[in-house]
Write a protein that holds these residues in place. Sequence first.
Motif, mmCIF file in Angstrom:
data_model
loop_
_atom_site.group_PDB
_atom_site.id
_atom_site.type_symbol
_atom_site.label_atom_id
_atom_site.label_comp_id
_atom_site.label_asym_id
_atom_site.label_seq_id
_atom_site.Cartn_x
_atom_site.Cartn_y
_atom_site.Cartn_z
ATOM 1 N N LEU A 196 0.845 -1.186 0.000
ATOM 2 C CA LEU A 196 0.000 0.000 0.000
ATOM 3 C C LEU A 196 0.884 1.241 0.000
ATOM 4 N N PRO A 197 0.504 2.282 -0.728
ATOM 5 C CA PRO A 197 1.265 3.532 -0.661
ATOM 6 C C PRO A 197 0.977 4.245 0.656
ATOM 7 N N ALA A 198 1.743 5.265 0.943
ATOM 8 C CA ALA A 198 1.491 6.064 2.149
ATOM 9 C C ALA A 198 0.100 6.673 2.073
ATOM 10 N N GLY A 199 -0.530 6.802 3.210
ATOM 11 C CA GLY A 199 -1.878 7.361 3.266
ATOM 12 C C GLY A 199 -2.677 6.698 4.360
ATOM 13 N N CYS A 200 -3.941 7.052 4.448
ATOM 14 C CA CYS A 200 -4.833 6.496 5.464
ATOM 15 C C CYS A 200 -5.890 5.651 4.759
ATOM 16 N N PHE A 201 -5.954 4.375 5.110
ATOM 17 C CA PHE A 201 -6.832 3.437 4.429
ATOM 18 C C PHE A 201 -7.848 2.861 5.410
ATOM 19 N N SER A 202 -9.107 3.215 5.202
ATOM 20 C CA SER A 202 -10.173 2.579 5.966
ATOM 21 C C SER A 202 -10.397 1.177 5.411
#
Length: 797
Positions: A196-202
Amino acid sequence: VRGWFSVRNARAGMRFWIEELEVLFPYDYIYPEQYEYMTYLKQALDAGKTNIGATTGGQAGGHACLEMPTGTGKTVTILSLITSYQFANPGNSSRLVYCTRTVPEIDKVLEECKVVMEYRSKELGVPTTTLALGLSSRRNMCVHPEVSADSERSSCDSKCRNLTAPWVREAKTRDTSIPICQFYEELERIGPEGMLPAGCFSLQDIKKYGQDKGLCPYFLARHMMARANIVVYNYQYLLDPKIANLISKELVDDSVVVFDEAHNIDNVCIEVMTVAVNQDTLNKASSNLSKLATEVDKAKANDEQRLRDEFQTLLRGLSSGGNPTDAGVFANPVLPPDLLSEAIPGNIKKAQNFISVMRRVVHHLKDRMQVVSHQQETPLDFRHKLYKETGGAVGGVDARTLKFCSSLLGTLFRTLEVANIDEFTPIQLVADLATLVGTYTDGFVVIMEPIDERYPNVRNPVLQLCCNDAALAMKPVLEKFRSVIITSGTLSPLTFYEKILGIRPVVSKSLPMSLSRNCIHPVIITRGSDQVAISTKYEVRSDAAVVNNYAHLVIELSSVVPDGMVCFFTSYRYMEEIIAEWHKAKLLEKICANKILFIETADMLETSLALQNYRRACDSGRGAIFFSVARGKVAEGIDFDRHYGRCVVMLGVPYQYTESNVLKARLAYMRETHNISEGDFLTFDAIRQASQCLGRVVRSKADYGIMVLADQRYSRSDKRDKLPKWVQDAMEQSDLSLNASSDEALVITKKFLRDMAQPLKKEDQLGVSLWGPDHLLAHQGKRQKTTVEGAQPEEIM
């Protein structure tokens, strides 16, 4: 000047310093209690980073118990402080493990996390390098068309294993007609590149990403846990040994663990270490063993040497401390420090011998279950009887053999290439019980009863291995991680949690609620309009005067409270009895004339539909009243904010069923171990449940609601003192609120609602319940000055 005096307004947010730490907060204003919570949280993280304050017994030095008032932004406070701490200390506390109770709460945390991360990225002018993700069960994350269509968790897990098990994938190379999961195969094919790339994943974000890329979201999330900076998942993933040994064992020691909404965490700890079986379970377990024996015979007929070699290879891995069940086929129910590293007894080294031992264990359990009255004994006594009655010195099943039952059953599943684990749940339960009873002596009790307490009129013998010590499940977490934060809006009294969880916090605080207006008004109603005392005590709960007074209280309140109103009962049974009596007396009709009535049931689908229509009734202006139950799903996880809950009524004190033998055993253990009397614990437990009900109606400082505690027992100090500090502070505004009749409560309610009808201006809140940069700067200067002069910082709050 950096430090106390440095604070400035940022773009749609605030940047300020707490000592040497710069905190980025994504909103223009901050509540005073949010700032204070951050200071205490930082103290705990600092202690954990350097292990300052480390205590004996192996615990790290950075733990904390923090109670923050409901509706004051606890989640964003935690995320803002800890992400700022991570940024400032990349080598320490580099991961946040945020534990919640439900999937909606996971989504809420990740939604708030996204706001914090986006603000930090915009303010610093650089792309985020943080990865935050949620993890849930296969059922909640699967995108396979057939598997995801199954609504049952266990069935979904089984179908997944049937498509992803190593032997299934190996068989696919020989027979292309065998179905496998293309999403899992694609994830395996790309290997380390499937990140997964950087970030916020629900959870939904991960599912969409997996669907778009053709990757399995569930295993992708598990794979990325080792690289994520923030992981959000359920309590069980860290507390339940069967899950934690598979999912969370790779988490680094310098992680910060937060248990949010932790007011019931001791019950979770007890449940994950408790096993119960009944007659039906044992009959099915016997069938499971027969099927396994048949599969062993088939394997021997086909290739006896391969069966023997593979089983022995897995056993060697088990003896050397390896875990042959890492693929998720099966897991050990004991805590990590108690996992075996000793040699496996010779009498169970062969598959047939192990099955024979398990049959004897099942037979013994069936015999022990033939009881006509309650029986109770220690694990030591139980082991002794099992050993004696299965042969004693001549082949008896001893404690050392019992310890290996779960691990060996998992090994057998792996050897026989069993993917449909759901079918073998009964024998898994027996193996878990055997392993736990063979491993532990203290903190457990074996209880045998001729009936299930839930169905007292039906003979259904039950044998339970009950865990009485919540500290057992918490101990590995407290010893492994530098900082463990226990937090909730209803965590009073804190000393109880410290005792029963075995936590020795460096910070233990219950924060007050700063208000520019008294937007909550708790009222204790001790008697009806006829001056007859009201209570749900067993001796008087069915008294006609009490039943009628409760009805008239609800009728009168529903006639003056606008929009939504929530009424909690002490149990489903009591709610049904009261509703039946009100219906007979035509009192229910009067309630329905004021508001549309909706009722919680044990069926979650029915309750969800009732809640949906309740909100529609409130939105339409008709108004509604929701009858619910303390300790139920609604009391624990549903918010009635704004017009959905202008009044909450707690009818009675929600004590547990005190005749439960399981509860009696736990009470006796706490009296002997923690010096907590039965009465003190029962009251503590009842009040925390009542507090949860009260907190449902106020979810922000702009919100308002009246909180009614309808039982004369709430007027006693031993009950009131166990309420959260912010509820006690609001209650002490008026002596009349501590001992009111229903008539007086109606007057209080009308005045409160009239006052709350006036517009709430931001100007009235500034400097009192809401701080901008200038107010925060002034507070920091005042606090610094007071500290220099020798006073404690909290004295100036």
